[in-house]
Design a protein around this motif. Structure first.
Motif, PDB file in Angstrom:
ATOM      1  N   ILE A  76      30.652  -5.065  -4.539  1.00 37.05           N
ATOM      2  CA  ILE A  76      29.898  -5.421  -3.336  1.00 37.05           C
ATOM      3  C   ILE A  76      28.817  -4.378  -3.071  1.00 37.05           C
ATOM      4  O   ILE A  76      27.679  -4.710  -2.727  1.00 37.05           O
ATOM      5  CB  ILE A  76      30.839  -5.565  -2.119  1.00 37.05           C
ATOM      6  N   LEU A  77      29.150  -3.098  -3.253  1.00 38.21           N
ATOM      7  CA  LEU A  77      28.153  -2.041  -3.064  1.00 38.21           C
ATOM      8  C   LEU A  77      26.971  -2.202  -4.015  1.00 38.21           C
ATOM      9  O   LEU A  77      25.822  -1.968  -3.641  1.00 38.21           O
ATOM     10  CB  LEU A  77      28.780  -0.666  -3.297  1.00 38.21           C
ATOM     11  N   ILE A  78      27.261  -2.605  -5.240  1.00 37.92           N
ATOM     12  CA  ILE A  78      26.196  -2.699  -6.236  1.00 37.92           C
ATOM     13  C   ILE A  78      25.373  -3.975  -6.066  1.00 37.92           C
ATOM     14  O   ILE A  78      24.146  -3.944  -6.105  1.00 37.92           O
ATOM     15  CB  ILE A  78      26.781  -2.618  -7.654  1.00 37.92           C
ATOM     16  N   TYR A  79      26.030  -5.116  -5.865  1.00 37.81           N
ATOM     17  CA  TYR A  79      25.329  -6.395  -5.958  1.00 37.81           C
ATOM     18  C   TYR A  79      25.009  -7.075  -4.630  1.00 37.81           C
ATOM     19  O   TYR A  79      24.201  -7.991  -4.615  1.00 37.81           O
ATOM     20  CB  TYR A  79      26.135  -7.365  -6.823  1.00 37.81           C
ATOM     21  N   ALA A  80      25.635  -6.705  -3.552  1.00 41.16           N
ATOM     22  CA  ALA A  80      25.442  -7.444  -2.299  1.00 41.16           C
ATOM     23  C   ALA A  80      24.971  -6.515  -1.194  1.00 41.16           C
ATOM     24  O   ALA A  80      25.695  -6.228  -0.259  1.00 41.16           O
ATOM     25  CB  ALA A  80      26.742  -8.129  -1.894  1.00 41.16           C
ATOM     26  N   HIS A  81      23.769  -6.051  -1.288  1.00 39.42           N
ATOM     27  CA  HIS A  81      23.207  -5.237  -0.219  1.00 39.42           C
ATOM     28  C   HIS A  81      21.857  -5.807   0.185  1.00 39.42           C
ATOM     29  O   HIS A  81      21.248  -6.586  -0.552  1.00 39.42           O
ATOM     30  CB  HIS A  81      23.119  -3.758  -0.610  1.00 39.42           C
ATOM     31  N   PRO A  82      21.364  -5.465   1.343  1.00 40.19           N
ATOM     32  CA  PRO A  82      20.178  -6.132   1.889  1.00 40.19           C
ATOM     33  C   PRO A  82      18.896  -5.901   1.096  1.00 40.19           C
ATOM     34  O   PRO A  82      17.957  -6.678   1.219  1.00 40.19           O
ATOM     35  CB  PRO A  82      20.044  -5.560   3.299  1.00 40.19           C
ATOM     36  N   GLN A  83      18.824  -4.876   0.282  1.00 33.46           N
ATOM     37  CA  GLN A  83      17.599  -4.591  -0.443  1.00 33.46           C
ATOM     38  C   GLN A  83      17.656  -5.056  -1.895  1.00 33.46           C
ATOM     39  O   GLN A  83      16.908  -4.584  -2.740  1.00 33.46           O
ATOM     40  CB  GLN A  83      17.308  -3.094  -0.382  1.00 33.46           C
TER      41      GLN A  83
END
Length: 94
Positions: A76-83
């Motif tokens: 989630i940290l790698i692939y699902a962030h706002p940027q």
């Protein structure tokens, strides 16, 4: 803006890698201690090996699930962030 997005991505990848390393180390230590105790218990009381083995396997599955949760958080940290869009644009993905 693009430099900040890249710095954020680098921080996320570093945190994800560190988190998985800590989780794998902790799970490995926990599973080793659990297996050691189960083998010692079976050595002292061979008649209870069935109950000890079942309890040990359930415990090992619970410990392993903690490492899987850490993997999910890392992904989630790698692939699902706002940027994510800005970072994909930096690498040429359209």
């Amino acid at each position: 803006m693009e430099a900040q997005a890249l710095q954020f991505f680098i921080a996320c990848v570093t945190a994800a890698g560190f988190g998985i390393a800590v989780a794998a180390f902790g799970c490995g230590i926990g599973q080793g201690m659990g297996l050691k105790s189960a083998v010692e218990g079976i050595a002292r009381n061979p008649e209870a090996s069935g109950k000890v083995t079942v309890t040990m396997l359930i415990g090992l599955a619970m410990i392993e699930s903690l490492c899987i949760y850490a993997l999910v958080v890392a992904l989630i940290l790698i692939y699902a962030h706002p940027q994510a869009g800005a970072i994909a644009a930096l690498f040429g993905a359209h």
